[in-house]
Design a protein around this motif. Structure first.
Motif: not given
Length: 682
Positions: A34-36, A323-336
């Motif tokens: 996700x881009x936020x 601008x954030x890029x986030x990825x979903x790891x299981x049930x949690x989001x990580x900022x990459x």
């Protein structure tokens, strides 16, 4: 905060995936990302319209009406975005004064505050409380906030008594934080939910700056202290990312993160769990070259200690973007990844300086209040015998400060009780519009420009920018000297043996609103000497003495100097911000002897009216009670200062210069004119 261990695992996983089977490649392609985008406004100071009420013309360098066009553009370009406001919204322009004046006389603001009429059209997720929100009192604030269709947060202001909505003593006066369940689109076009936590803060100094409004009503916690209390709660409640919205400047890595920190953003970036900081208060732009050399700051990425951070100037001149890029790891989001930047609405050096047009929706939303404000500031109050421009206010005694001092002395003298009669009344006044902070191109327009002739209320508001109230202090001559020694930190130390260009004005560590001129005494400033105090009036060199020839002349002509001056008692007319601040020598509650209900601006307007009635006009001519010590040097010195680059400023310098001044051909990078000043002339 970005979990560096998780990031390392993510990177390692990505490397590992590149060597895996084609089925693993398919999974990688289908991973959820996700881009936020976070957009921020700050320090609007009721500059909703792109209009200069002091000059009665549209101004493309300021105003939410212009920033709104950037908001809509950068919001539309984003996959997902949220919009936040940092605070200092309700005070600072004639429109803010007009609404406060309506409330003062009618005990109501007459409906929705125009700031919220405008902001409600833009879809804000949350607003933070700034220190200037308290300037007009808690009742005004409460009624104003009722017009916002988005929530407000603040984590460090607590109720003491008589609080609203049933809030009890010791409880937070506002919601300390909120968690927004934001529906977003991922890279696969599917809907996801990200829980965004927002937490806000205000400088603890509100208890000094608005003492008359807040004493016994509220108390405050430190910014970092309250963050350390509430951020873990936010994580426990499921916040995927946490956005801190401190109405607080950066501060310095060497400053302790104590409960009294006004500028605590650098320290706040070290609080575990905070992922982004959208800050304000100091009217600067971050990231920018202004902060070159700041420890652990990445000005390309826009981070402080690895945390994404942005500060968008003031009056709507910039929009903050993270601008954030986030990825979903299981049930949690990580900022990459993240990147932060500030986008201006105006670029003086561009071929087309106006980078955006005004948003007609915003203009229409406040059209009625705009017209009423213009009528409000055009009320006549008197007549002036000469120009009051602040182009030279940092290098010589100045009419725009002089008239304020005259008004303050007159007001305090008229209210002296019998036990204070006979004590000399002085005045401490600072220039509020003297080139801003010399940090953006818009600052070159920040000068008082009140020409001779008929005066209106907008001229009084131009001369006295803030809604401070009149306060007087009783001090000794020794404290007067140290007060001035701190003020003299406004100047860099000049080397009398150097022929290289030397810049006189210290823009970096001393704000011009802290350059107090004390009228009623005479003195000189020796800029070849080191400064005794820093910009916060902390002692740095006990042996340094820049203030020389300090004297007071009695009514019988006796000149008081030296030890006699140091032991003499004076009354200083000032404002609540300075008087209760405790920063300058002779300030703080223990020194206060008089608190008047009148604002300094009201006292100024009344003084202009009274002088005009008595004498046909008011005379603001500077009495030149201060000057620099002339430098004796065998070297040809090249001492320089900055001021506005305009034909009006050019002529004012020619007409009013007390020392020889020569304009150089090249303006500086911010569009300020650069002058040489001859400090060797007697």
């Amino acid at each position: 905060m970005l979990n560096k261990k998780l990031l390392a695992i993510a990177i390692a996983s990505a490397v590992g995936l590149s060597a895996c089977s084609s089925s693993d490649d398919d999974n990688d392609v289908n991973s959820v990302q996700v881009n936020l985008r976070i957009l921020e406004t700050s320090d609007l100071h009721t500059n909703i319209m792109d209009y200069d009420y002091y000059k009665s013309k549209y101004d493309p360098t300021i105003g939410l009406a212009r920033t709104a066009s950037l908001i809509k553009r950068h919001g539309a370009e984003a996959d997902n975005f949220v919009l936040v406001d940092n605070g200092d919204l309700l005070q600072g322009s004639p429109m803010g004064d007009y609404i406060a004046n309506v409330h003062k006389h009618d005990n109501t603001i007459g409906g929705t505050h125009p700031a919220y009429k405008a902001m409600n059209t833009l879809g804000y997720s949350v607003g933070n409380i700034g220190n200037h929100e308290f300037n007009y009192g808690l009742d005004f604030l409460y009624e104003s906030l009722a017009g916002a269709n988005f929530p407000y947060i603040n984590a460090n202001v607590l109720c003491e008594s008589n609080c609203w909505d049933g809030i009890e003593k010791g409880e937070n006066l506002f919601k300390p934080y909120i968690i927004e369940e934001k529906m977003v689109l991922d890279n696969n076009g599917d809907q996801q939910t990200i829980k965004i936590g927002y937490i806000g803060f205000v400088p603890p100094q509100i208890m000094l700056w608005d003492k008359q409004n807040l004493t016994d009503r509220v108390s405050v916690m430190g910014i970092v202290e309250s963050a350390e209390k509430f951020v873990p709660m936010m994580k426990a409640e499921g916040a995927d990312i946490i956005v801190a919205i401190p109405h607080s400047g950066i501060g310095t890595p060497s400053a302790p993160a104590d409960v009294n920190d006004e500028n605590a953003t650098w320290a706040l970036s070290q609080v575990e769990g905070i992922d982004a900081i959208t800050f304000g208060h100091s009217h600067s732009v971050f990231p920018s070259s202004t902060f070159e050399g700041l420890e652990n700051a990445d000005l390309e990425k826009g981070t402080i200690n690895g945390v994404a951070a942005v500060m968008p100037g003031r009056w709507g001149d910039n929009l903050g973007i993270i601008d954030f890029t986030l990825t979903l790891n299981g049930d949690s989001w990580t900022i990459v990844d993240s990147i932060a930047k500030a986008m201006p609405i105006y670029d003086k050096n561009a071929e087309m300086p106006e980078l955006v047009a005004a948003d007609v929706v915003i203009r229409d939303a406040v059209a009625m209040e705009h017209e009423l404000t213009k009528a409000y500031v055009d009320q006549p109050i008197g007549k002036a015998s000469s120009d009051m421009y602040s182009f030279l206010t940092l290098v010589q005694d100045d009419p725009s400060v002089q008239i304020v001092s005259n008004a303050q002395i007159a007001k305090v003298q008229a209210n002296l009780t019998e036990n204070l009669q006979g004590i000399p009344v002085l005045s401490a006044s600072a220039p509020f519009k003297a080139g801003g902070r010399h940090s953006t191109t818009a600052d070159a327009e920040s000068y008082v420009q009140v020409p001779a002739g008929e005066l209106t209320y907008k001229n009084a508001a131009d001369l006295y920018l803030y809604p401070n109230t009149m306060v007087a202090l009783k001090v000794t001559g020794k404290e007067v000297k140290d007060w001035l020694e701190c003020s003299a930190n406004q100047f860099n130390q000049i080397d009398p043996n150097s022929a290289a260009p030397q810049y006189l004005i210290n823009w970096d560590t001393h704000r011009t609103y802290n350059f107090d001129v004390i009228d009623g005494v005479n003195y000189k400033i020796d800029v070849t000497q080191p400064t005794r105090f820093d910009g916060n009036c902390a002692l740095v060199d006990a042996d340094a003495n820049r203030i020389v020839d300090l004297s007071y002349t009695e009514t019988d002509g006796t000149v008081v100097t030296g030890d006699d001056f140091a032991s003499k008692t004076f009354i200083i007319a000032s404002n609540n911000y300075r008087a209760f601040g405790g920063k300058f020598a002779g300030t703080g509650s223990d020194y206060v002897i008089m608190e008047l209900p009148d604002s300094n601006r009201e006292a100024l307007a009344q003084y202009i009216t009274d002088e005009t009635a008595a004498n046909g006009e008011v005379n603001p001519t500077a009495d030149n009670n201060w000057d620099f010590v002339s430098i004796n040097s065998a070297t040809t010195l090249d001492i320089r200062f900055e001021t506005q680059d305009s034909s009006v400023a050019d002529q004012f310098v020619i007409d009013y210069q007390q020392r020889p001044m020569t304009k150089l051909s090249q303006a500086d990078e911010l569009g300020f004119a650069v002058y040489q000043i001859d400090l060797t002339a007697n």
